[in-house]
Motif scaffolding. Sequence first.
Motif, PDB file in Angstrom:
ATOM      1  N   PHE A   1       0.808  -1.208   0.000  1.00  0.00           N
ATOM      2  CA  PHE A   1       0.000   0.000   0.000  1.00  0.00           C
ATOM      3  C   PHE A   1       0.847   1.267   0.000  1.00  0.00           C
ATOM      4  O   PHE A   1       0.309   2.356   0.185  1.00  0.00           O
ATOM      5  N   ALA A   2       2.146   1.145  -0.191  1.00  0.00           N
ATOM      6  CA  ALA A   2       3.026   2.312  -0.267  1.00  0.00           C
ATOM      7  C   ALA A   2       3.057   2.821  -1.700  1.00  0.00           C
ATOM      8  O   ALA A   2       4.055   2.691  -2.412  1.00  0.00           O
ATOM      9  N   VAL A   3       1.957   3.394  -2.151  1.00  0.00           N
ATOM     10  CA  VAL A   3       1.826   3.907  -3.510  1.00  0.00           C
ATOM     11  C   VAL A   3       1.387   5.365  -3.435  1.00  0.00           C
ATOM     12  O   VAL A   3       0.711   5.787  -2.490  1.00  0.00           O
ATOM     13  N   HIS A   4       1.769   6.133  -4.458  1.00  0.00           N
ATOM     14  CA  HIS A   4       1.492   7.558  -4.454  1.00  0.00           C
ATOM     15  C   HIS A   4       0.001   7.850  -4.609  1.00  0.00           C
ATOM     16  O   HIS A   4      -0.515   8.796  -4.000  1.00  0.00           O
ATOM     17  N   THR A   5      -0.691   7.060  -5.428  1.00  0.00           N
ATOM     18  CA  THR A   5      -2.106   7.338  -5.669  1.00  0.00           C
ATOM     19  C   THR A   5      -2.936   7.179  -4.406  1.00  0.00           C
ATOM     20  O   THR A   5      -3.884   7.934  -4.181  1.00  0.00           O
ATOM     21  N   LEU A   6      -2.600   6.198  -3.572  1.00  0.00           N
ATOM     22  CA  LEU A   6      -3.328   6.008  -2.322  1.00  0.00           C
ATOM     23  C   LEU A   6      -3.028   7.132  -1.344  1.00  0.00           C
ATOM     24  O   LEU A   6      -3.932   7.643  -0.664  1.00  0.00           O
ATOM     25  N   ALA A   7      -1.771   7.547  -1.257  1.00  0.00           N
ATOM     26  CA  ALA A   7      -1.417   8.634  -0.345  1.00  0.00           C
ATOM     27  C   ALA A   7      -2.028   9.956  -0.798  1.00  0.00           C
ATOM     28  O   ALA A   7      -2.416  10.783   0.032  1.00  0.00           O
ATOM     29  N   ALA A   8      -2.130  10.161  -2.119  1.00  0.00           N
ATOM     30  CA  ALA A   8      -2.697  11.408  -2.620  1.00  0.00           C
ATOM     31  C   ALA A   8      -4.198  11.486  -2.396  1.00  0.00           C
ATOM     32  O   ALA A   8      -4.758  12.588  -2.332  1.00  0.00           O
ATOM     33  N   ALA A   9      -4.880  10.339  -2.285  1.00  0.00           N
ATOM     34  CA  ALA A   9      -6.338  10.322  -2.113  1.00  0.00           C
ATOM     35  C   ALA A   9      -6.768  10.457  -0.665  1.00  0.00           C
ATOM     36  O   ALA A   9      -7.970  10.550  -0.395  1.00  0.00           O
ATOM     37  N   LEU A  10      -5.836  10.461   0.286  1.00  0.00           N
ATOM     38  CA  LEU A  10      -6.211  10.532   1.696  1.00  0.00           C
ATOM     39  C   LEU A  10      -6.820  11.893   2.027  1.00  0.00           C
ATOM     40  O   LEU A  10      -6.301  12.931   1.626  1.00  0.00           O
ATOM     41  N   PRO A  11      -7.909  11.911   2.768  1.00  0.00           N
ATOM     42  CA  PRO A  11      -8.436  13.200   3.246  1.00  0.00           C
ATOM     43  C   PRO A  11      -7.554  13.773   4.344  1.00  0.00           C
ATOM     44  O   PRO A  11      -6.602  13.142   4.812  1.00  0.00           O
ATOM     45  N   ASP A  12      -7.894  14.986   4.770  1.00  0.00           N
ATOM     46  CA  ASP A  12      -7.061  15.670   5.768  1.00  0.00           C
ATOM     47  C   ASP A  12      -7.084  14.970   7.117  1.00  0.00           C
ATOM     48  O   ASP A  12      -6.131  15.099   7.894  1.00  0.00           O
ATOM     49  N   THR A  13      -8.149  14.251   7.425  1.00  0.00           N
ATOM     50  CA  THR A  13      -8.261  13.604   8.741  1.00  0.00           C
ATOM     51  C   THR A  13      -7.647  12.217   8.774  1.00  0.00           C
ATOM     52  O   THR A  13      -7.722  11.556   9.811  1.00  0.00           O
ATOM     53  N   ALA A  14      -7.041  11.769   7.691  1.00  0.00           N
ATOM     54  CA  ALA A  14      -6.492  10.408   7.615  1.00  0.00           C
ATOM     55  C   ALA A  14      -4.988  10.463   7.466  1.00  0.00           C
ATOM     56  O   ALA A  14      -4.426  11.373   6.847  1.00  0.00           O
ATOM     57  N   THR A  15      -4.324   9.452   8.045  1.00  0.00           N
ATOM     58  CA  THR A  15      -2.872   9.284   7.978  1.00  0.00           C
ATOM     59  C   THR A  15      -2.566   7.866   7.554  1.00  0.00           C
ATOM     60  O   THR A  15      -3.227   6.923   8.004  1.00  0.00           O
ATOM     61  N   LEU A  16      -1.577   7.714   6.714  1.00  0.00           N
ATOM     62  CA  LEU A  16      -1.157   6.396   6.240  1.00  0.00           C
ATOM     63  C   LEU A  16       0.230   6.098   6.770  1.00  0.00           C
ATOM     64  O   LEU A  16       1.160   6.891   6.581  1.00  0.00           O
ATOM     65  N   ILE A  17       0.384   4.967   7.454  1.00  0.00           N
ATOM     66  CA  ILE A  17       1.665   4.483   7.939  1.00  0.00           C
ATOM     67  C   ILE A  17       1.935   3.140   7.280  1.00  0.00           C
ATOM     68  O   ILE A  17       1.123   2.217   7.387  1.00  0.00           O
ATOM     69  N   THR A  18       3.036   3.039   6.600  1.00  0.00           N
ATOM     70  CA  THR A  18       3.361   1.826   5.873  1.00  0.00           C
ATOM     71  C   THR A  18       4.873   1.712   5.727  1.00  0.00           C
ATOM     72  O   THR A  18       5.623   2.613   6.141  1.00  0.00           O
ATOM     73  N   ARG A  19       5.308   0.614   5.155  1.00  0.00           N
ATOM     74  CA  ARG A  19       6.733   0.448   4.870  1.00  0.00           C
ATOM     75  C   ARG A  19       7.126   1.317   3.683  1.00  0.00           C
ATOM     76  O   ARG A  19       6.295   1.688   2.855  1.00  0.00           O
ATOM     77  N   LEU A  20       8.404   1.616   3.598  1.00  0.00           N
ATOM     78  CA  LEU A  20       8.929   2.453   2.532  1.00  0.00           C
ATOM     79  C   LEU A  20      10.161   1.785   1.936  1.00  0.00           C
ATOM     80  O   LEU A  20      10.981   1.206   2.663  1.00  0.00           O
ATOM     81  N   ARG A  21      10.256   1.847   0.628  1.00  0.00           N
ATOM     82  CA  ARG A  21      11.423   1.283  -0.048  1.00  0.00           C
ATOM     83  C   ARG A  21      12.684   2.059   0.337  1.00  0.00           C
ATOM     84  O   ARG A  21      12.656   3.284   0.491  1.00  0.00           O
TER      85      ARG A  21
END
Length: 423
Positions: A214-234
């Motif tokens: 789930f470490a993709v740009h499209t998912l991170a760009a679609a997050l609303p202001d009240t949401a945070t994404l924590i995931t692994r990173l290359r």
Amino acid sequence: MSEQHDCSREPGDAVPHILRKWLSPFRFWFTAPSWEHLLVLVMGALLSPGKRTVTACLRITGRAEVSNFAAYHQLLNRARWNSRTLAARLLSVIVARLVPEGPVGIGMDDTIERRWGQRIAARGIYRDPVRSSHGHFVKASGLRWLSFMVLSPVPWAKCIKALPVLTILCPSERHDQKKGRKHKLLTDWARQGVLQLCRWLPGREIIFVGDSSFAVHTLAAALPDTATLITRLRLDASLFAPPDQRHEHTLGRPAQKGRPLPKLKTLLKDAKTEWQRIVASSWYGKQTDKTLDVTSGTGLWYRRGTPPRPIRWVLVRDPSGRREPQAFMSTNSTLSPLRSLPISFGAGRSRSPSPKRERILAWKPNGSGTTKPSCARPRRCWRSTASSHSGHAICSVMASFPMPPPGTRKQSSPSPMPSVRFA
């Protein structure tokens, strides 16, 4: 006049009153006959020692010889009840009971249900995450499900549990081609589920946790202001500094990013990297007081075609050298390094909640939102997975939650959440 449904005339054990009370929040969305059949199946799923099929549920509740046994099967493949509405109700009940205030942690993970048959049309061939390794690739055929689970500490279990609230079927690419539909990737379904959960919890801060899938740009760009994404990173992710400030003599369009930042894998070998020694209370669910070295920073995560996203990255290494270095990211760059670092590294060993147990609240992408199947005829009865662990995802985000004010925590009972302290 048609004879009304009377559950007391049926043979078998009566449904306990406590079970009716527990499931009463969902009574409104079922008819009277379907509700009685549902209570029997839930009671049988809790009591069955082996496979939780409909037949096993009827047998253990004393209804092996009932004449209307087909009605219990039809509850799962013909009865009309909106699974998405039930998922929203389940989420509200869990959040109200276990997470009444503060951020809500939700884990995301996909799992494969190994099923075959002519009616199983949405199945595909995927990588088996359990039997595969870095040097050995094993394929598995089945249905792919995406699960969203509320991560909450359970007081009586003294640990963090993943409580499934929404499950989405992800059809294979071959199935979509046969249907003439555009294929959706796993991250597309994740984006749809993330936005749905944010609409169900308006005004609440939500922290979504997932693995590297789930470490993709499209998912991170679609997050609303009240949401945070924590995931692994290359370790070779492209990070950039913020763009320089414009002045009155600056020409051209505003820059989206600044100079490139060093790769995370180069920071591992750089002797000038400043590491901070911490001690994690839980390490892979077995070892306690594990010593780790961490370093952190901020940058712009950018790829052409998507807006740049400010993130905080955390680089973790094992001083003993037994584990490979790992990198994590948080889309909330204001979090401190220790709060944006997931502590429960042992989550990668636990498996995802089986879709056989949670498909009773599954969201099937057939456009109607009902439980009428579009690809398979379910024959099983699945139990609740309130004590299931998430798999492969980074399950523990409690370290990213704000700590309560001093003096508000009880000192008599130990906290079930993993902790971090400076070495």
